[in-house]
Design an enzyme around this catalytic site. Structure first.
Site, PDB file in Angstrom:
ATOM      1  N   GLY A  41       0.787  -1.176   0.028  1.00  0.00           N
ATOM      2  CA  GLY A  41      -0.093  -0.073   0.044  1.00  0.00           C
ATOM      3  C   GLY A  41       0.809   1.419   0.110  1.00  0.00           C
ATOM      4  O   GLY A  41       0.280   2.142  -0.550  1.00  0.00           O
ATOM      5  N   GLU A  96       4.132   4.120   6.312  1.00  0.00           N
ATOM      6  CA  GLU A  96       2.679   3.156   5.979  1.00  0.00           C
ATOM      7  C   GLU A  96       1.665   3.737   5.425  1.00  0.00           C
ATOM      8  O   GLU A  96       1.852   5.401   5.442  1.00  0.00           O
ATOM      9  CB  GLU A  96       2.415   2.887   7.518  1.00  0.00           C
ATOM     10  CG  GLU A  96       1.079   2.010   7.682  1.00  0.00           C
ATOM     11  CD  GLU A  96       1.311   0.839   7.260  1.00  0.00           C
ATOM     12  OE1 GLU A  96       1.594   0.377   5.961  1.00  0.00           O
ATOM     13  OE2 GLU A  96       0.948  -0.276   7.961  1.00  0.00           O
ATOM     14  N   ASP A  97       0.874   3.363   4.534  1.00  0.00           N
ATOM     15  CA  ASP A  97      -0.193   3.944   3.857  1.00  0.00           C
ATOM     16  C   ASP A  97      -1.276   4.205   4.951  1.00  0.00           C
ATOM     17  O   ASP A  97      -1.793   5.713   5.051  1.00  0.00           O
ATOM     18  CB  ASP A  97      -0.593   3.108   2.864  1.00  0.00           C
ATOM     19  CG  ASP A  97      -0.728   1.512   3.306  1.00  0.00           C
ATOM     20  OD1 ASP A  97      -0.472   1.232   4.559  1.00  0.00           O
ATOM     21  OD2 ASP A  97      -1.250   0.680   2.306  1.00  0.00           O
ATOM     22  N   ASP A 100      -4.955   1.180  10.507  1.00  0.00           N
ATOM     23  CA  ASP A 100      -6.168   0.851  11.107  1.00  0.00           C
ATOM     24  C   ASP A 100      -6.475   0.619  12.737  1.00  0.00           C
ATOM     25  O   ASP A 100      -6.475   1.401  13.421  1.00  0.00           O
ATOM     26  CB  ASP A 100      -6.338  -0.293  10.192  1.00  0.00           C
ATOM     27  CG  ASP A 100      -7.947  -0.683  10.126  1.00  0.00           C
ATOM     28  OD1 ASP A 100      -8.928   0.184  10.346  1.00  0.00           O
ATOM     29  OD2 ASP A 100      -8.232  -1.859  10.002  1.00  0.00           O
ATOM     30  N   GLY A 102      -3.877  -0.427  13.992  1.00  0.00           N
ATOM     31  CA  GLY A 102      -2.477  -0.116  14.452  1.00  0.00           C
ATOM     32  C   GLY A 102      -1.448  -1.315  14.871  1.00  0.00           C
ATOM     33  O   GLY A 102      -0.232  -0.991  15.166  1.00  0.00           O
ATOM     34  N   THR A 104      -0.019  -3.253  12.749  1.00  0.00           N
ATOM     35  CA  THR A 104       1.081  -3.286  11.770  1.00  0.00           C
ATOM     36  C   THR A 104       1.983  -2.606  12.107  1.00  0.00           C
ATOM     37  O   THR A 104       3.450  -2.878  12.321  1.00  0.00           O
ATOM     38  CB  THR A 104       0.727  -3.013  10.213  1.00  0.00           C
ATOM     39  OG1 THR A 104      -0.572  -3.878  10.030  1.00  0.00           O
ATOM     40  CG2 THR A 104       1.875  -3.436   9.246  1.00  0.00           C
ATOM     41  N   LYS A 128      -7.195   5.874  10.937  1.00  0.00           N
ATOM     42  CA  LYS A 128      -8.786   5.729  11.312  1.00  0.00           C
ATOM     43  C   LYS A 128      -8.746   5.594  12.805  1.00  0.00           C
ATOM     44  O   LYS A 128      -8.654   4.533  13.393  1.00  0.00           O
ATOM     45  CB  LYS A 128      -9.337   4.452  10.616  1.00  0.00           C
ATOM     46  CG  LYS A 128      -9.263   4.481   9.205  1.00  0.00           C
ATOM     47  CD  LYS A 128     -10.129   3.058   8.725  1.00  0.00           C
ATOM     48  CE  LYS A 128      -9.798   2.675   7.390  1.00  0.00           C
ATOM     49  NZ  LYS A 128     -10.220   1.274   7.115  1.00  0.00           N
ATOM     50  N   ARG A 162      -5.812   0.702  -6.769  1.00  0.00           N
ATOM     51  CA  ARG A 162      -4.749   1.143  -5.956  1.00  0.00           C
ATOM     52  C   ARG A 162      -4.240   2.537  -6.631  1.00  0.00           C
ATOM     53  O   ARG A 162      -3.584   3.375  -6.121  1.00  0.00           O
ATOM     54  CB  ARG A 162      -3.666   0.234  -6.227  1.00  0.00           C
ATOM     55  CG  ARG A 162      -3.580  -0.988  -5.155  1.00  0.00           C
ATOM     56  CD  ARG A 162      -2.371  -1.673  -5.124  1.00  0.00           C
ATOM     57  NE  ARG A 162      -2.378  -2.801  -4.381  1.00  0.00           N
ATOM     58  CZ  ARG A 162      -2.356  -3.088  -3.328  1.00  0.00           C
ATOM     59  NH1 ARG A 162      -2.154  -2.163  -2.265  1.00  0.00           N
ATOM     60  NH2 ARG A 162      -2.452  -4.410  -2.764  1.00  0.00           N
TER      61      ARG A 162
END
Ligand code: IMP
Length: 174
Positions: A41, A96-97, A100, A102, A104, A128, A162
């Site tokens: 991503g 990071e893209d 969500d 957290g 990762t 988010k 993407r």
């Protein structure tokens, strides 16, 4: 499938330039900054961000995947592709893209910190906040968005969308 634009191309490009200026200022004294992009991503964000930096930098990639233990609350992160470079004594910025839950970013932060770099910081384009399940420190953040699945600017839904230049929420049911 319905797409609703949440962050326009112009807004993204402006914010990327601002983040790059901030990062360039913060690392002005560093010999080199290693940017670690999280595949897949982050590849577009990393490309744009790295080209706006005014400091010496190099690019590395890592890949992770989440595995579900049946329920989302206990899903875990697994390393799929590691760095090829020794980061001991180096300044590292994880790019990071989207953040969500957290998990990762936390996983990567801990993994890289154990390799004794000079510093590890994190940069994410989108977060988010309503989805956070673990506490995450994001040193450089682009935008906060509501809880929705988003695509574009590197982000996908089932490998689609993407390469859209903006970020849009997607409603797969429609
Ligand atoms: P986390 O570990 O829960 O924070 O999830 C981070 C990863 O989930 C990201 O790197 C993305 O690959 C994926 N992800 C989470 N939300 C979205 C989304 O809205 N669109 C696309 N990918 C997402």
């Amino acid at each position: 499938m319905d797409l609703e634009v949440l962050i326009s191309e112009a807004e993204i490009q402006r914010r990327v330039r601002e983040l790059a200026a901030e990062i360039s200022r913060d690392y002005a004294q560093a010999d080199e900054l290693i940017l670690v992009g999280v595949l897949k991503g982050a590849f577009i964000f990393l490309a744009d961000l790295s080209r706006c930096l005014t400091i010496p930098r190099s690019i590395e990639f890592m890949a992770v995947s989440s595995y579900d233990n049946g329920d989302q609350e206990s899903s875990a992160v697994r390393l799929v592709m590691d760095l090829r470079k020794n980061i001991e004594g180096k300044h590292v910025l994880v790019v990071e893209d989207i953040v969500d839950t957290g998990r990762t970013l936390n996983f990567l932060g801990e993994l890289l910190a154990a390799r004794k770099p000079e510093s590890v910081k994190t940069c994410a384009l989108v977060r988010k906040p309503d989805r956070a399940r673990v506490e995450t420190e994001i040193d450089y953040l682009g935008f906060e968005i509501p809880d929705a699945w988003v695509v574009g600017y590197g982000l996908d839904y089932d490998e689609q969308n993407r390469t859209l230049p903006y970020i849009a929420s997607i409603n797969p049911a429609s």
